[in-house]
Design an enzyme around this catalytic site. Structure first.
Site, PDB file in Angstrom:
ATOM      1  N   ASP A   1      52.766  66.455  64.831  1.00 54.13           N
ATOM      2  CA  ASP A   1      54.161  66.530  64.376  1.00 54.13           C
ATOM      3  C   ASP A   1      54.516  65.264  63.598  1.00 54.13           C
ATOM      4  O   ASP A   1      53.896  64.215  63.774  1.00 54.13           O
ATOM      5  CB  ASP A   1      55.106  66.640  65.589  1.00 54.13           C
TER       6      ASP A   1
HETATM    7  N1  URA Z   1      51.870  68.646  70.821  1.00 56.63           N
HETATM    8  C1  URA Z   1      53.069  68.405  70.272  1.00 56.63           C
HETATM    9  O1  URA Z   1      54.080  68.805  70.813  1.00 56.63           O
HETATM   10  N2  URA Z   1      53.127  67.695  69.141  1.00 56.63           N
HETATM   11  C2  URA Z   1      52.021  67.204  68.518  1.00 56.63           C
HETATM   12  O2  URA Z   1      52.142  66.532  67.476  1.00 56.63           O
HETATM   13  C3  URA Z   1      50.779  67.464  69.083  1.00 56.63           C
HETATM   14  C4  URA Z   1      50.729  68.184  70.235  1.00 56.63           C
END
Ligand code: URA
Length: 232
Positions: free
Chosen positions: A102
């Site tokens: 993310d």
């Molecule tokens: N899980 C998440 O919620 N975000 C990420 O970036 C990776 C795994």
């Protein structure tokens, strides 16, 4: 491989620039100026130089990036820069991030141009383990830890597969969570499923790779031979 293709693959120039570069006299193949863009290069044997500096050829390249927060992990984005901006000047074309983190997640991201390896690392049936260091809004109870271990309902068709949560120290709001799936926002949604909230998320392992903690956020390095061996 044709010389112009060699130059494009090594990110020396674009295909349309190749002809002029080859004519410029700055480029030498085994010490001599090449006559045409279709000159055949033996990647293992021939020495290609630009302004006296060797242009090395690697079929595949592999990097570990410590992704900073605020950057999108994609090859392109219509509105903003991406993690690939860090790699603009690397001597290798066709790099991409293996999977996504993310925008606000930091940590280990593998960057390569090896599609087969990426596929092996991401294919759901390969169950590659990933570990995330999380800081939570509230302390996690033993009951919630147990729920995460067994798998939780995050609103998908099926609950998450069993995971491995582990307290990162004395305090109950810092937890390592290892999972071997890759659902959208999975870690955040798993903690939401036990009425908690992730306030900081950092990926620290990806399969056999461990984040090199000497890499500052926004820095990257090539994988070592040993790391590559474990990946392959
Ligand atoms: N899980 C998440 O919620 N975000 C990420 O970036 C990776 C795994």
């Amino acid at each position: 491989m044709r010389l112009d293709k060699y130059l494009v693959h090594t990110n020396t120039c674009t295909r349309s620039e190749a002809r002029n570069l080859i004519r410029s006299g700055r480029l030498l193949v085994n010490g001599a100026p090449p006559k045409a863009p279709d000159l055949k290069i033996n990647e293992g044997l021939d020495l290609v130089t630009l302004d006296g500096r060797e242009i090395k050829y690697e079929e595949y390249s592999y990097y570990m990036l410590n992704k900073p927060a605020g950057i999108v992990s994609a090859c392109e984005d219509k509105r903003e820069g991406t993690v690939m901006d860090f790699f603009k000047n690397e001597p290798c074309k066709g790099l991409f991030p293996v999977g996504r983190l993310d925008k606000d997640t930091v940590g280990l991201l593998l960057i390569t141009n090896d599609g087969d390896l990426a596929h092996r690392m991401l294919a759901p049936n390969k169950h590659v383990w990933k570990t995330y260091y999380t800081e939570l809004e509230s302390p996690l109870s033993d009951g919630d830890l147990e729920k995460l271990k067994n798998g939780v309902d995050i609103g998908d068709e099926t609950p998450t597969l069993p995971s491995r949560p582990e307290f990162a120290g004395e305090s109950r709001d810092k937890v390592f969570l290892s999972i071997h799936e890759g659902r959208f926002h999975q870690v955040k949604r798993m903690f939401e499923a036990v009425n908690n909230k992730v306030v900081y998320l950092k990926r620290v392992t990806f399969g056999p790779l461990k984040l090199d903690e000497t890499l500052k956020e926004g820095s990257f390095r090539k994988l070592t031979e040993e790391e590559l061996e474990t990946l392959k």
